[in-house]
Design an enzyme around this catalytic site. Structure first.
Site, PDB file in Angstrom:
ATOM      1  N   ASP A  38      68.728  48.929  42.343  1.00 57.46           N
ATOM      2  CA  ASP A  38      68.049  47.773  41.743  1.00 57.46           C
ATOM      3  C   ASP A  38      66.574  47.687  42.139  1.00 57.46           C
ATOM      4  O   ASP A  38      65.905  46.697  41.870  1.00 57.46           O
ATOM      5  CB  ASP A  38      68.776  46.469  42.110  1.00 57.46           C
ATOM      6  N   GLU A  40      65.230  47.451  45.083  1.00 58.41           N
ATOM      7  CA  GLU A  40      64.889  46.704  46.303  1.00 58.41           C
ATOM      8  C   GLU A  40      64.280  47.636  47.341  1.00 58.41           C
ATOM      9  O   GLU A  40      64.669  48.791  47.465  1.00 58.41           O
ATOM     10  CB  GLU A  40      66.145  46.029  46.884  1.00 58.41           C
ATOM     11  N   ARG A  95      41.179  37.415  44.008  1.00 60.04           N
ATOM     12  CA  ARG A  95      40.378  36.715  42.991  1.00 60.04           C
ATOM     13  C   ARG A  95      40.843  35.269  42.789  1.00 60.04           C
ATOM     14  O   ARG A  95      40.068  34.407  42.426  1.00 60.04           O
ATOM     15  CB  ARG A  95      40.461  37.458  41.658  1.00 60.04           C
ATOM     16  N   LYS A 188      20.236  44.191  33.583  1.00 61.32           N
ATOM     17  CA  LYS A 188      20.672  43.945  32.207  1.00 61.32           C
ATOM     18  C   LYS A 188      19.536  43.231  31.463  1.00 61.32           C
ATOM     19  O   LYS A 188      19.070  42.185  31.906  1.00 61.32           O
ATOM     20  CB  LYS A 188      21.916  43.048  32.288  1.00 61.32           C
ATOM     21  N   ARG A 190      18.454  41.696  27.629  1.00 62.33           N
ATOM     22  CA  ARG A 190      18.914  41.439  26.263  1.00 62.33           C
ATOM     23  C   ARG A 190      17.780  41.782  25.296  1.00 62.33           C
ATOM     24  O   ARG A 190      16.691  41.214  25.366  1.00 62.33           O
ATOM     25  CB  ARG A 190      19.342  39.972  26.121  1.00 62.33           C
TER      26      ARG A 190
HETATM   27  C1  R5P Z   1      33.165  42.788  40.416  1.00 61.28           C
HETATM   28  O1  R5P Z   1      32.989  41.718  40.980  1.00 61.28           O
HETATM   29  C2  R5P Z   1      33.628  43.968  41.204  1.00 61.28           C
HETATM   30  O2  R5P Z   1      32.663  44.320  42.143  1.00 61.28           O
HETATM   31  C3  R5P Z   1      33.919  45.168  40.316  1.00 61.28           C
HETATM   32  O3  R5P Z   1      32.720  45.586  39.684  1.00 61.28           O
HETATM   33  C4  R5P Z   1      34.931  44.836  39.266  1.00 61.28           C
HETATM   34  O4  R5P Z   1      36.000  44.108  39.802  1.00 61.28           O
HETATM   35  C5  R5P Z   1      35.476  46.109  38.659  1.00 61.28           C
HETATM   36  O5  R5P Z   1      36.424  45.793  37.705  1.00 61.28           O
HETATM   37  P1  R5P Z   1      36.667  46.719  36.446  1.00 61.28           P
HETATM   38  O6  R5P Z   1      36.915  48.112  36.942  1.00 61.28           O
HETATM   39  O7  R5P Z   1      37.863  46.126  35.776  1.00 61.28           O
HETATM   40  O8  R5P Z   1      35.433  46.637  35.594  1.00 61.28           O
END
Ligand code: R5P
Length: 286
Positions: A38, A40, A95, A188, A190
């Site tokens: 099972d 375990e 998290r 980043k 935009r």
């Molecule tokens: C973000 O806070 C962490 O440092 C990682 O960049 C993130 O958790 C990675 O997650 P994934 O591989 O799903 O993009």
């Protein structure tokens, strides 16, 4: 000192025992060949621990390893060691470190509280939020694995270390210092409502060999996107390094854009290329 391991941490625990000059004690993880029908978990410690300080090394991923660790702590305590240090190379559920919505479980606390019960001290690594340490209910510390990553990258043909986002900058700095390489971070920008551009803030990647470093690869999305951008900007070689490699779902498909993926032994996988055992061995209270 004696060292015992959970089934996902045998390699790391053996290395740790070697680094600490301690004795590795074998554990059986099956009562009968093939395990329990099972599913375990089962553990039996195959050597004496009485009167000795013991270090238990067990990662909590995937979930059945949490049950296995609870059993391991029960078995260790029953053998009457003088002191138990619990090393959790990768601690899941970090998290969910607060109740974001009414009625939610505070998962990080629930897991840490139970794991900490049989321990005199806890050490872990690469936490999402170091505040989680207080949930163990015993003295707990976070050990950095970034020097181990730096040692690995020192021996690789890499021009510089790159953080994929601002959150990873502190990791990139630490790894770069240990590797003796320059570092940078992706920014980043935009361009318009539809286009986002990722570029290193200071260094030019064209024709260069770059190491993207992060604490964890989960779905692979973060580092794969960064690697794709760097390749588009002319990077010659993109190595991705992380402490914890979970490789959830189709992560390996996404990571096909990378020339190399390297992770530590906190969660063993085909990407495991360096060990954090010396870091943990140095941090165990004597
Ligand atoms: C973000 O806070 C962490 O440092 C990682 O960049 C993130 O958790 C990675 O997650 P994934 O591989 O799903 O993009």
């Amino acid at each position: 000192m004696r060292v015992v391991a959970g089934s996902a941490s045998v390699g790391l625990a053996r290395e740790l025992a070697k680094s600490a000059g301690a004795e590795f004690v074998e554990v059986a993880y099956e009562k009968h060949a093939g395990g329990s029908p099972d599913g375990e978990r089962y553990v039996r410690i195959l050597g004496p621990l009485e009167g000795e300080p013991v270090t238990v090394v067990a990662t909590t991923y995937p979930d059945p390893k949490i049950v296995e660790l609870l059993l391991l702590m029960d078995a260790v305590r029953d053998l009457k060691p003088t002191r138990v240090t619990l090393v959790i190379p990768y601690l899941g559920y970090g998290r969910q470190d607060r109740r974001f919505e009414p009625g939610e479980a505070l998962s990080a606390q629930a897991i840490a509280r139970h794991l900490g019960e049989g321990a005199d001290a806890v050490l872990t690594m690469g936490l999402h939020n170091p505040e989680i340490l207080k949930f163990f209910g015993v003295p707990a510390g976070e050990v950095s694995g970034m020097p181990a990553m730096g040692r690995y990258l020192k021996g690789r043909d890499v021009d510089f270390v790159l953080a994929p986002d601002d959150g990873a900058v502190r990791h990139a700095k630490e790894v770069a210092a240990a590797a003796g390489k320059p570092w940078d971070a992706l920014e980043k920008t935009r361009i318009d409502s539809y286009t986002v551009k990722f570029e290193p803030k200071r260094l030019n990647v064209k024709g260069r060999r770059v190491a993207i470093v992060d604490d964890v690869i989960s779905t692979g999305g973060t580092v794969a996107l960064a690697a794709k951008e760097l390749k588009a900007q002319g990077a010659k070689h993109v190595l991705v390094a992380a402490l914890h490699g979970l490789f959830v779902g189709n992560a390996w498909d996404k990571l096909a854009v990378c020339d190399e993926v390297a992770t530590s032994d906190t969660v063993p996988s085909r990407a495991t290329k360096f060990s954090v055992a010396p870091e943990f061995a140095a941090a165990i209270p004597r």
